[in-house]
Design a protein around this motif. Sequence first.
Motif, short mmCIF file in Angstrom:
data_model
loop_
_atom_site.label_atom_id
_atom_site.label_comp_id
_atom_site.label_asym_id
_atom_site.label_seq_id
_atom_site.Cartn_x
_atom_site.Cartn_y
_atom_site.Cartn_z
N ALA A 30 -5.93 -7.58 -4.07
CA ALA A 30 -4.81 -7.76 -4.99
C ALA A 30 -4.20 -9.15 -4.88
CB ALA A 30 -3.74 -6.70 -4.73
N SER A 31 -4.40 -9.81 -3.74
CA SER A 31 -3.80 -11.12 -3.50
C SER A 31 -4.68 -12.27 -4.00
CB SER A 31 -3.56 -11.30 -2.00
OG SER A 31 -4.78 -11.52 -1.30
N LEU A 32 -5.88 -11.96 -4.47
CA LEU A 32 -6.83 -13.00 -4.84
C LEU A 32 -6.62 -13.48 -6.27
CD1 LEU A 32 -10.01 -11.45 -3.16
CD2 LEU A 32 -8.55 -13.30 -2.28
N ARG A 33 -7.16 -14.67 -6.54
CA ARG A 33 -7.07 -15.25 -7.88
C ARG A 33 -8.26 -14.82 -8.72
NH1 ARG A 33 -6.47 -21.11 -5.21
NH2 ARG A 33 -8.13 -20.11 -4.03
N PRO A 34 -8.27 -15.12 -10.02
CA PRO A 34 -9.47 -14.86 -10.81
C PRO A 34 -10.68 -15.52 -10.15
CG PRO A 34 -7.64 -15.43 -12.24
CD PRO A 34 -7.16 -15.64 -10.84
N LEU A 35 -11.84 -14.94 -10.32
CA LEU A 35 -13.02 -15.33 -9.57
C LEU A 35 -13.34 -16.82 -9.72
CD1 LEU A 35 -15.10 -14.14 -7.68
CD2 LEU A 35 -16.57 -13.67 -9.64
N ALA A 36 -13.13 -17.37 -10.90
CA ALA A 36 -13.45 -18.78 -11.13
C ALA A 36 -12.55 -19.71 -10.32
CB ALA A 36 -13.32 -19.10 -12.62
N GLY A 64 -3.51 7.14 9.27
CA GLY A 64 -4.57 6.15 9.23
C GLY A 64 -4.14 4.86 8.55
N SER A 65 -5.09 3.94 8.45
CA SER A 65 -4.81 2.63 7.86
C SER A 65 -4.70 2.73 6.34
CB SER A 65 -5.94 1.67 8.24
OG SER A 65 -5.71 0.39 7.69
N ALA A 66 -3.75 1.99 5.76
CA ALA A 66 -3.62 1.95 4.29
C ALA A 66 -4.93 1.49 3.69
CB ALA A 66 -2.48 1.01 3.89
N ASP A 67 -5.33 2.15 2.59
CA ASP A 67 -6.67 1.87 2.05
C ASP A 67 -6.69 1.79 0.53
OD1 ASP A 67 -9.25 1.33 3.26
OD2 ASP A 67 -9.99 3.02 2.07
N GLY A 68 -5.58 1.43 -0.08
CA GLY A 68 -5.61 1.18 -1.51
C GLY A 68 -4.57 1.95 -2.28
N TYR A 69 -4.37 1.52 -3.54
CA TYR A 69 -3.33 2.06 -4.41
C TYR A 69 -3.97 2.37 -5.76
CZ TYR A 69 -1.29 -0.72 -0.70
OH TYR A 69 -1.03 -1.27 0.52
N PHE A 70 -3.88 3.64 -6.19
CA PHE A 70 -4.62 4.09 -7.36
C PHE A 70 -3.76 5.00 -8.22
CE2 PHE A 70 -7.43 3.54 -3.73
CZ PHE A 70 -8.41 2.70 -4.22
N THR A 71 -4.00 4.94 -9.53
CA THR A 71 -3.43 5.97 -10.39
C THR A 71 -4.26 7.24 -10.17
OG1 THR A 71 -4.88 5.47 -12.26
CG2 THR A 71 -2.81 4.22 -12.10
N PRO A 72 -3.73 8.41 -10.54
CA PRO A 72 -4.52 9.63 -10.38
C PRO A 72 -5.88 9.55 -11.09
CG PRO A 72 -2.24 10.20 -10.80
CD PRO A 72 -2.36 8.70 -10.98
N GLU A 73 -5.91 8.90 -12.26
CA GLU A 73 -7.17 8.78 -13.00
C GLU A 73 -8.16 7.88 -12.24
OE1 GLU A 73 -3.83 9.99 -15.33
OE2 GLU A 73 -4.12 8.09 -14.25
N GLN A 74 -7.66 6.78 -11.72
CA GLN A 74 -8.53 5.87 -10.95
C GLN A 74 -9.04 6.55 -9.69
OE1 GLN A 74 -5.72 2.74 -10.34
NE2 GLN A 74 -5.97 1.85 -12.39
N PHE A 75 -8.18 7.31 -9.03
CA PHE A 75 -8.58 7.99 -7.80
C PHE A 75 -9.67 9.02 -8.07
CE2 PHE A 75 -8.10 11.12 -4.37
CZ PHE A 75 -8.12 10.29 -3.25
N LEU A 117 -16.58 -5.82 -11.56
CA LEU A 117 -15.90 -4.94 -10.61
C LEU A 117 -14.78 -5.68 -9.88
CD1 LEU A 117 -15.79 -2.17 -9.27
CD2 LEU A 117 -17.46 -2.99 -7.60
N TYR A 118 -15.04 -6.93 -9.53
CA TYR A 118 -14.03 -7.73 -8.82
C TYR A 118 -12.76 -7.85 -9.65
CZ TYR A 118 -11.67 -11.93 -7.06
OH TYR A 118 -10.74 -12.82 -6.60
N GLU A 119 -12.89 -8.24 -10.91
CA GLU A 119 -11.71 -8.45 -11.74
C GLU A 119 -10.98 -7.14 -12.03
OE1 GLU A 119 -8.84 -10.73 -13.26
OE2 GLU A 119 -10.63 -11.40 -12.16
N GLU A 120 -11.76 -6.09 -12.22
CA GLU A 120 -11.17 -4.77 -12.48
C GLU A 120 -10.33 -4.31 -11.29
OE1 GLU A 120 -13.16 -0.51 -12.36
OE2 GLU A 120 -13.75 -1.59 -14.18
N ARG A 121 -10.90 -4.42 -10.09
CA ARG A 121 -10.19 -3.99 -8.88
C ARG A 121 -9.00 -4.92 -8.58
NH1 ARG A 121 -12.59 -0.41 -5.12
NH2 ARG A 121 -13.47 1.27 -6.42
#
Length: 712
Positions: A357-363, A534-545, A429-433
């Motif tokens: 989530a902290s990363l910039r667009p891939l380019a 356990g360790s935090a492992d992501g944030y999702f809407t119910p549909e994404q999960f 996948l990178y940009e979507e996530r």
Amino acid sequence: MTRERLITWTIGKDSPETVCQYLWQQSEEGVQFFCFDYFDTLVVRKIEPEYTKQLAAKLHRALLYNLPPADQLYTLRQQLEHEICVQSQAAGGEVEFYLHSFAPVYRTLLQRALGNIPRLESNARFTEQILSIETVVERAVQQPCLESIQVLAWLREQGLHTVLISDFYLPSPWFQVMLESMGIRKYFDHIYVSADHGVAKSSGRLYSKVCAELGCSPKQMLMIGDNLTSDVKQSDNLGVRSLYLLNPQQKIFYENWQPDMLHESTRVRQRFSEAGSTHSSNHSTQSVFQEMSTTLWYFTYKLFETLQEQQVQDVVFFSKEGEFLKKLFDRMQEDLFGCRIIRTHYLLVSRKATFVASLRPLAEEDFSRLFASYRDISPKDFLLSLNFEDSLAQSLCAKTGIDYGTRVPNFADSTEFRSLLAADSFQQLYEERRQQQRSNFLLYLDSLGIAYKQAGLTVVDVGWKGSIQENIYNILEGQVAMQGFYAGFLLAAEPEDNNKKQGILFDTTRSLPYFNVYNNNRSLFEMMLGASHGSADGYFTPEQFAQLPADHQREIREHIRDTRERKREVLVTTLDLPEERRLFREKILPLQEQMYTDVCMLNRAFLRSDCTLPEPEWFARCHARMVFTPTVEEIEFFERLYHLENFGVFEYTDFRTEGNLSLKDRCWNFITMRKNPAILEMGTWPPIILRRLGLDFYRHINGYRRFRREFP
């Protein structure tokens, strides 16, 4: 008992049994209600009574960000109390003041002197805080008078009615907190405090009030107390029988008491030593790393002090280590102030959960924050660090024709890395996530109810480089001022004005004493601060999960709803592995329970030491005992610990030593170590390194030398 004009009960002379016999005779003569005073009757103070107000003034100063001196606050209180009493008497009322009426006037005067600082903005909240502080101080300095409580309990056992009647400036909700803490609330049928009714025993009016409400005549009451005027003469004037309680030893104690009995350094150290060593009386808990309680208390206190200096209103503790740190911080506030004057929050985060989530667009992204710490990694390590599921990561590698698990030297400059970046499937996948996780995390952050966009974001974690803070700072695109406070901070990059990081116990960017003590075994902090989840492992809407690959292993920890869009929901997930849960339950939790008990005792020791703590060297020496001269039991306990590395590299780290080395190998290792002492400074705890080298005997010598180097 003495039977002259006064009927007296002398503590230490007249036995409780004799007193009970007398009271039973009184019941046979028509007494139905046995009334007790509170102060110096049922409880006594460990300090001179008036000094409780000076102690409260020191906590008022802390409440007010340490702006006004405590002695000035105490003087102001004395003046206000006198003025209120004079005004009340002139109006035909009692020569008394009541704290809930005093606090608003006190606040007004403080506003004139200090301005409208945050703690003075709300009259109701400030009044509650003043009442809570007074209650905390009283609880800290009171102790039960066992003989009088024995009599009180006996009266209840006989089915006789008991009443508490006290002239005191705290209303009954706060007064009853004191009764509960002394364990005597259960003994009373009725409670009357002058602050509730505006009438007092000292004038006799409270006795009339009690008689009217109980529906009894004065002759059916008997008052037991230590104040000759309020408990004896005024009750006698109304026709209430009395029993005058004398406590000669306590009177001598008050007369001889001096403030330096609280804050003299030797006594302070003794109180803290006794408070931090309750393990010895608890044989059910393995006594290892006992001094960790003291170190964590010291960190918590210094953290609180630092947040106060900066007038921080909200602080966010990062998981997982922040779970126990928050618990200790909250308890310190409750024990010292009776409430949480700094609002605390808990955020489920990890390097892995916040990185993509902290990363910039891939380019625009070069992943330098990952590669700076992890140079030689596999495609698997890289993709899992982006929080892709294992099956998805394997599929990406298969499509691009690269080996999934083989570690690649300088991965950032490899053909494998370039192949991944060029693959359409990875780019999509990178940009979507990236966008998905950023949007969901921001909703989660907003749910804390902190005005961080205006006030900035203050965070706390164990340390060491502030990577999660860095991730969140980038998620917020550098538009929100952040400051992080850590047990220890090791500089990873040049500091930024808008993104500050600071170590409380040790810090490579500041000149703090005893760096080598607290930095000696950083893993000890991490292991002792294990979490219940356990360790935090992501944030999702119910549909994404629901659409995640079946092998994801995530568990839903929290359901977050958008307060603005009720239909939108985010699931906060964790990765809860059986091995980690077992370690926490069997090894760490029992130690945390003991440390929590110790910290509560240390909070009390602080109050009973006139809000004074030992010098920094004392705390450093306590910690040095653990890391420089550990016991065999502590080393063996530490060897059995392990944790999962879940970012950059994905593997279990443990501290076990392998097998027995030959004498020849041990001699060679000793020679090598003596020629190159830096072997013991490689980041692993030196006693563990020495065990692995077959040189366990040398830890005593090495530890002693380290200790003498720090404390010459």
